[in-house]
Design a protein around this motif. Structure first.
Motif, PDB file in Angstrom:
ATOM      1  N   ILE A  12       0.874  -1.175   0.000  1.00 62.13           N
ATOM      2  CA  ILE A  12       0.000   0.000   0.000  1.00 62.13           C
ATOM      3  C   ILE A  12       0.911   1.226   0.000  1.00 62.13           C
ATOM      4  CG2 ILE A  12      -1.764   1.297   1.237  1.00 62.13           C
ATOM      5  CD1 ILE A  12      -2.573  -1.366   2.593  1.00 62.13           C
ATOM      6  N   THR A  13       0.661   2.143  -0.906  1.00 60.47           N
ATOM      7  CA  THR A  13       1.515   3.324  -1.005  1.00 60.47           C
ATOM      8  C   THR A  13       0.715   4.499  -1.565  1.00 60.47           C
ATOM      9  OG1 THR A  13       3.704   4.083  -1.751  1.00 60.47           O
ATOM     10  CG2 THR A  13       2.414   2.725  -3.298  1.00 60.47           C
ATOM     11  N   HIS A  14       1.415   5.548  -1.914  1.00 57.26           N
ATOM     12  CA  HIS A  14       0.782   6.748  -2.461  1.00 57.26           C
ATOM     13  C   HIS A  14       1.252   6.921  -3.900  1.00 57.26           C
ATOM     14  CE1 HIS A  14      -0.398  11.024  -2.714  1.00 57.26           C
ATOM     15  NE2 HIS A  14      -1.342  10.626  -1.875  1.00 57.26           N
ATOM     16  N   ALA A  15       0.318   7.136  -4.788  1.00 56.26           N
ATOM     17  CA  ALA A  15       0.618   7.211  -6.219  1.00 56.26           C
ATOM     18  C   ALA A  15       1.588   8.333  -6.566  1.00 56.26           C
ATOM     19  CB  ALA A  15      -0.672   7.373  -7.015  1.00 56.26           C
ATOM     20  N   LEU A  16       1.687   9.357  -5.722  1.00 56.53           N
ATOM     21  CA  LEU A  16       2.561  10.489  -6.008  1.00 56.53           C
ATOM     22  C   LEU A  16       3.903  10.403  -5.281  1.00 56.53           C
ATOM     23  CD1 LEU A  16      -0.156  13.307  -5.898  1.00 56.53           C
ATOM     24  CD2 LEU A  16       0.658  11.989  -7.869  1.00 56.53           C
ATOM     25  N   SER A  17       4.173   9.252  -4.656  1.00 58.72           N
ATOM     26  CA  SER A  17       5.443   9.065  -3.956  1.00 58.72           C
ATOM     27  C   SER A  17       6.587   8.936  -4.960  1.00 58.72           C
ATOM     28  CB  SER A  17       5.391   7.815  -3.067  1.00 58.72           C
ATOM     29  OG  SER A  17       5.296   6.656  -3.876  1.00 58.72           O
ATOM     30  N   ASP A  18       7.804   9.167  -4.479  1.00 55.82           N
ATOM     31  CA  ASP A  18       8.967   9.028  -5.359  1.00 55.82           C
ATOM     32  C   ASP A  18       9.046   7.638  -5.968  1.00 55.82           C
ATOM     33  OD1 ASP A  18       9.733  11.648  -4.949  1.00 55.82           O
ATOM     34  OD2 ASP A  18      11.268  11.152  -3.462  1.00 55.82           O
ATOM     35  N   LYS A  19       8.795   6.592  -5.149  1.00 58.91           N
ATOM     36  CA  LYS A  19       8.910   5.226  -5.678  1.00 58.91           C
ATOM     37  C   LYS A  19       7.946   4.993  -6.829  1.00 58.91           C
ATOM     38  CE  LYS A  19       6.476   3.054  -1.823  1.00 58.91           C
ATOM     39  NZ  LYS A  19       6.612   4.236  -1.005  1.00 58.91           N
ATOM     40  N   MET A  20       6.728   5.520  -6.718  1.00 62.99           N
ATOM     41  CA  MET A  20       5.751   5.301  -7.783  1.00 62.99           C
ATOM     42  C   MET A  20       6.098   6.119  -9.028  1.00 62.99           C
ATOM     43  SD  MET A  20       3.990   2.908  -6.647  1.00 62.99           S
ATOM     44  CE  MET A  20       2.712   2.806  -7.881  1.00 62.99           C
ATOM     45  N   LYS A  21       6.632   7.317  -8.848  1.00 64.59           N
ATOM     46  CA  LYS A  21       7.080   8.105 -10.000  1.00 64.59           C
ATOM     47  C   LYS A  21       8.227   7.394 -10.710  1.00 64.59           C
ATOM     48  CE  LYS A  21       5.746  12.531  -7.972  1.00 64.59           C
ATOM     49  NZ  LYS A  21       6.259  13.780  -7.361  1.00 64.59           N
ATOM     50  N   GLN A  22       9.142   6.819  -9.936  1.00 63.46           N
ATOM     51  CA  GLN A  22      10.266   6.097 -10.524  1.00 63.46           C
ATOM     52  C   GLN A  22       9.793   4.849 -11.256  1.00 63.46           C
ATOM     53  OE1 GLN A  22      12.547   5.696  -6.940  1.00 63.46           O
ATOM     54  NE2 GLN A  22      13.371   7.779  -7.085  1.00 63.46           N
ATOM     55  N   ILE A  23       8.858   4.123 -10.664  1.00 60.70           N
ATOM     56  CA  ILE A  23       8.324   2.903 -11.293  1.00 60.70           C
ATOM     57  C   ILE A  23       7.550   3.233 -12.564  1.00 60.70           C
ATOM     58  CG2 ILE A  23       6.598   1.070 -10.971  1.00 60.70           C
ATOM     59  CD1 ILE A  23       7.668   0.872  -8.042  1.00 60.70           C
ATOM     60  N   GLU A  24       6.873   4.371 -12.575  1.00 59.67           N
ATOM     61  CA  GLU A  24       6.150   4.783 -13.778  1.00 59.67           C
ATOM     62  C   GLU A  24       7.119   4.983 -14.948  1.00 59.67           C
ATOM     63  OE1 GLU A  24       3.701   8.700 -15.082  1.00 59.67           O
ATOM     64  OE2 GLU A  24       3.059   7.769 -13.205  1.00 59.67           O
ATOM     65  N   LYS A  59      -5.967  -5.475   4.216  1.00 59.97           N
ATOM     66  CA  LYS A  59      -6.539  -4.948   5.462  1.00 59.97           C
ATOM     67  C   LYS A  59      -6.311  -5.924   6.612  1.00 59.97           C
ATOM     68  CE  LYS A  59     -10.268  -2.226   3.424  1.00 59.97           C
ATOM     69  NZ  LYS A  59     -11.732  -2.141   3.226  1.00 59.97           N
ATOM     70  N   LYS A  60      -6.468  -7.206   6.347  1.00 61.02           N
ATOM     71  CA  LYS A  60      -6.257  -8.223   7.391  1.00 61.02           C
ATOM     72  C   LYS A  60      -4.783  -8.373   7.726  1.00 61.02           C
ATOM     73  CE  LYS A  60     -10.396 -10.840   6.266  1.00 61.02           C
ATOM     74  NZ  LYS A  60     -10.930 -11.992   5.554  1.00 61.02           N
ATOM     75  N   VAL A  61      -3.944  -8.468   6.700  1.00 65.37           N
ATOM     76  CA  VAL A  61      -2.510  -8.671   6.897  1.00 65.37           C
ATOM     77  C   VAL A  61      -1.885  -7.497   7.643  1.00 65.37           C
ATOM     78  CG1 VAL A  61      -0.307  -8.811   5.663  1.00 65.37           C
ATOM     79  CG2 VAL A  61      -2.229 -10.210   4.924  1.00 65.37           C
ATOM     80  N   PHE A  62      -2.297  -6.278   7.297  1.00 68.57           N
ATOM     81  CA  PHE A  62      -1.720  -5.072   7.883  1.00 68.57           C
ATOM     82  C   PHE A  62      -2.598  -4.494   8.997  1.00 68.57           C
ATOM     83  CE2 PHE A  62       0.012  -4.412   3.333  1.00 68.57           C
ATOM     84  CZ  PHE A  62       1.131  -5.182   3.591  1.00 68.57           C
ATOM     85  N   ALA A  63      -3.463  -5.308   9.578  1.00 71.20           N
ATOM     86  CA  ALA A  63      -4.431  -4.844  10.579  1.00 71.20           C
ATOM     87  C   ALA A  63      -3.784  -4.114  11.753  1.00 71.20           C
ATOM     88  CB  ALA A  63      -5.268  -6.017  11.098  1.00 71.20           C
ATOM     89  N   GLU A  64      -2.582  -4.500  12.119  1.00 68.21           N
ATOM     90  CA  GLU A  64      -1.914  -3.903  13.278  1.00 68.21           C
ATOM     91  C   GLU A  64      -1.661  -2.402  13.100  1.00 68.21           C
ATOM     92  OE1 GLU A  64       2.347  -4.463  15.434  1.00 68.21           O
ATOM     93  OE2 GLU A  64       1.206  -6.295  15.042  1.00 68.21           O
ATOM     94  N   TRP A  65      -1.479  -1.949  11.870  1.00 64.74           N
ATOM     95  CA  TRP A  65      -1.135  -0.539  11.656  1.00 64.74           C
ATOM     96  C   TRP A  65      -1.943   0.169  10.578  1.00 64.74           C
ATOM     97  CZ3 TRP A  65       0.177   0.375   6.695  1.00 64.74           C
ATOM     98  CH2 TRP A  65       0.696  -0.687   5.954  1.00 64.74           C
ATOM     99  N   ILE A  66      -2.784  -0.529   9.851  1.00 66.37           N
ATOM    100  CA  ILE A  66      -3.408   0.054   8.662  1.00 66.37           C
ATOM    101  C   ILE A  66      -4.265   1.289   8.967  1.00 66.37           C
ATOM    102  CG2 ILE A  66      -5.483  -1.397   8.607  1.00 66.37           C
ATOM    103  CD1 ILE A  66      -4.926  -1.570   5.503  1.00 66.37           C
ATOM    104  N   ASP A  67      -4.859   1.357  10.139  1.00 65.33           N
ATOM    105  CA  ASP A  67      -5.723   2.492  10.479  1.00 65.33           C
ATOM    106  C   ASP A  67      -5.069   3.446  11.475  1.00 65.33           C
ATOM    107  OD1 ASP A  67      -7.886   1.820   8.812  1.00 65.33           O
ATOM    108  OD2 ASP A  67      -8.593   0.350  10.269  1.00 65.33           O
ATOM    109  N   ASN A  68      -3.746   3.544  11.458  1.00 57.60           N
ATOM    110  CA  ASN A  68      -3.061   4.403  12.426  1.00 57.60           C
ATOM    111  C   ASN A  68      -2.918   5.844  11.958  1.00 57.60           C
ATOM    112  OD1 ASN A  68      -1.007   4.354  10.546  1.00 57.60           O
ATOM    113  ND2 ASN A  68       0.534   3.482  11.899  1.00 57.60           N
ATOM    114  N   GLY A  69      -3.553   6.207  10.852  1.00 55.65           N
ATOM    115  CA  GLY A  69      -3.485   7.566  10.340  1.00 55.65           C
ATOM    116  C   GLY A  69      -2.458   7.751   9.243  1.00 55.65           C
ATOM    117  N   HIS A  70      -1.643   6.749   8.994  1.00 55.08           N
ATOM    118  CA  HIS A  70      -0.624   6.850   7.945  1.00 55.08           C
ATOM    119  C   HIS A  70      -1.255   6.801   6.555  1.00 55.08           C
ATOM    120  CE1 HIS A  70       3.302   6.448   6.076  1.00 55.08           C
ATOM    121  NE2 HIS A  70       2.856   5.402   5.405  1.00 55.08           N
ATOM    122  N   ASN A  71      -2.319   6.059   6.407  1.00 53.32           N
ATOM    123  CA  ASN A  71      -3.007   5.924   5.119  1.00 53.32           C
ATOM    124  C   ASN A  71      -4.305   6.717   5.137  1.00 53.32           C
ATOM    125  OD1 ASN A  71      -1.287   3.785   3.876  1.00 53.32           O
ATOM    126  ND2 ASN A  71      -1.964   2.681   5.677  1.00 53.32           N
TER     127      ASN A  71
END
Length: 146
Positions: A49-61, A98-110
Motif C-alpha cells: 500500500i503506497t501513495h501514487a505520487l510518492s517518489d517510488k511510484m514516479k520512478q516505477i512509472e 486490510k487483514k494482513v496489515f491490521a496492526e497498523w493500517i488504520d493508524n493515520g498513515h493511510n
C-alpha cells in the motif's frame, strides 16, 4: 535457473505471506533508490500500500524494473500500480491487505479517501532464495526485464 517449485513457494509464503518488511529498490537517472516497505507476498508477487505520487511510484512509472530483498531472499520484478486501493477491481486484494496489515493500517498513515492511495504490485521475474543451506535460483515464469 529453475521454475518456482512447490517447496520454494511454501518457503516464500511462510516468510512473506504476512506483514513483512522488505527492501524495495527502484532506479532514477541510473541511480538506485532503496527503501523499506511493508509488503505481503502471494503467488509470485508482493503487494504494497503506497501513495501514487510518492517518489517510488514516479520512478516505477518511468522504469518498472525493481529489485526486492527480504529474509534470505533477493529478486527482480516489474512494479505495477494497480490503482486506487478502494476501486472495485482491487476489492479482493484490498481485503487481504486490510487483514494482513491490521496492526497498523488504520493508524493515520493511510488516507483511504484519497484516490492516490494505491496498491503497488511487484510481479517477480527471477530471484534467489536460501533456506537451511539450500539455494533456490527461481524463474517466476515471466521475462526478465534487465
Amino acid at each position: 535457473m529453475q521454475k518456482l517449485t512447490k517447496e520454494a513457494e511454501q518457503i516464500l509464503t511462510r516468510r512473506f505471506g504476512k506483514d513483512s518488511v522488505i527492501a524495495l529498490a527502484t532506479v532514477e537517472d541510473g541511480i538506485p533508490d532503496v527503501r523499506n516497505v511493508n509488503a505481503y507476498y502471494e503467488n509470485g508477487a508482493f503487494y504494497i500500500i503506497t501513495h501514487a505520487l510518492s517518489d517510488k511510484m514516479k520512478q516505477i512509472e518511468k522504469n518498472p524494473v525493481v529489485a526486492v530483498a527480504g529474509e534470505w531472499f533477493t529478486a527482480h520484478g516489474k512494479g505495477t500500480n494497480l490503482g486506487y486501493f478502494g476501486k472495485p477491481e482491487n476489492t479482493e486484494i484490498a481485503e487481504k491487505l486490510k487483514k494482513v496489515f491490521a496492526e497498523w493500517i488504520d493508524n493515520g498513515h493511510n488516507d483511504f479517501s484519497d484516490k492516490n492511495t494505491c496498491i503497488l504490485c511487484v510481479k517477480l521475474t527471477n530471484g534467489e532464495l536460501y533456506s537451511h543451506g539450500t539455494r533456490y535460483d527461481i524463474d517466476f515464469g515471466e521475462k526478465e526485464y534487465l
